[in-house]
Design an enzyme around this catalytic site. Sequence first.
Site, PDB file in Angstrom:
ATOM      1  CE  LYS A 105     -15.889 -27.572 -41.845  1.00  0.00           C
ATOM      2  NZ  LYS A 105     -14.965 -28.220 -40.895  1.00  0.00           N
ATOM      3  N   GLY A 166      -9.460 -27.728 -33.016  1.00  0.00           N
ATOM      4  CA  GLY A 166      -8.557 -28.635 -32.326  1.00  0.00           C
ATOM      5  C   GLY A 166      -8.244 -28.270 -30.894  1.00  0.00           C
ATOM      6  CB  ALA A 192     -14.022 -25.822 -34.791  1.00  0.00           C
ATOM      7  N   GLY A 193     -13.650 -27.330 -31.910  1.00  0.00           N
ATOM      8  CA  GLY A 193     -13.438 -27.065 -30.497  1.00  0.00           C
ATOM      9  C   GLY A 193     -14.147 -27.994 -29.537  1.00  0.00           C
ATOM     10  CG  ASN A 214     -11.022 -34.391 -37.612  1.00  0.00           C
ATOM     11  OD1 ASN A 214     -10.620 -33.886 -38.649  1.00  0.00           O
ATOM     12  ND2 ASN A 214     -10.539 -35.550 -37.209  1.00  0.00           N
ATOM     13  CB  THR A 215      -9.185 -32.639 -32.836  1.00  0.00           C
ATOM     14  OG1 THR A 215      -8.814 -31.895 -34.000  1.00  0.00           O
ATOM     15  CG2 THR A 215      -7.968 -32.800 -31.931  1.00  0.00           C
TER      16      THR A 215
END
Length: 265
Positions: A105, A166, A192-193, A214-215
């Site tokens: 990645k 994040g 992301a986001g 993830n976050t």
Amino acid sequence: MPKMNDTPLRIADRDFSSRLLMGTGKFSSNETMRDSLASSGTQVVTVALRRANLSGQNDPSANILEFIDPDKYLILPNTSGANTAEEAVRIARLAAAAGLPKWIKLEIHPDANYLMPDPIETLKASEILVKEGFTVLPYINADPVLAKRLQEVGTAAVMPLGAPIGSNQGVVTKELIQIIIEQAIVPVVVDAGLGAPSHAAQAMELGADAVLINTAVAAAQNPVAMAAAFAQATQAGRLGFLAGLASRTQKASATSPLTAFLKRS
């Protein structure tokens, strides 16, 4: 769940039944991370090489790979922390030399405040790594032109951001992601986001092939339960896309038209 005419997620030469990819950062413990991965049903797990112990020696502060079963998950090393193409290529080569899958990645974000990916360095690194036989999944801004160029050099997927890393803002780049999906010849993974299960469902409803989270899971009060929620939302969004969403209109449309006995004579 009703059976629809769907195919597995295919990236390069591998098929995956889950369309939810998971990151491994920010968890309170490796045990919580391990349990959240299991709850998510994911089959692809990204790991930042700077957090992994590749020395062969026991390092309690960098033993994340001990909690990720390589027989259960495809470990996708990422180049998080790289500021240039040269740094990213070096990290990818290190991962391969350490015996990790020759998948990468690709993340290059020199701006520490917003972590926006560098398009020029990302394209440069992609060209090098593809020629060296890596399966490259580049993390990019939601830039349709860059996405096309990356596909032309041979990346196995493109991973446009929904919002800054994040930030949990959701799919704020919706219109641009739609263009990327329309033009794509490889899988599109919204990365992301995405901060809520509904964000994952929205990305999948647009026609994205997968999402990476993830976050939103790691920072949840109950990460294991949140991972399960994202898994279900990803499936629901995919099913909604396959079923065909009703078109949006500006005016109301009665679901139950008036019948004759209600009309005045």
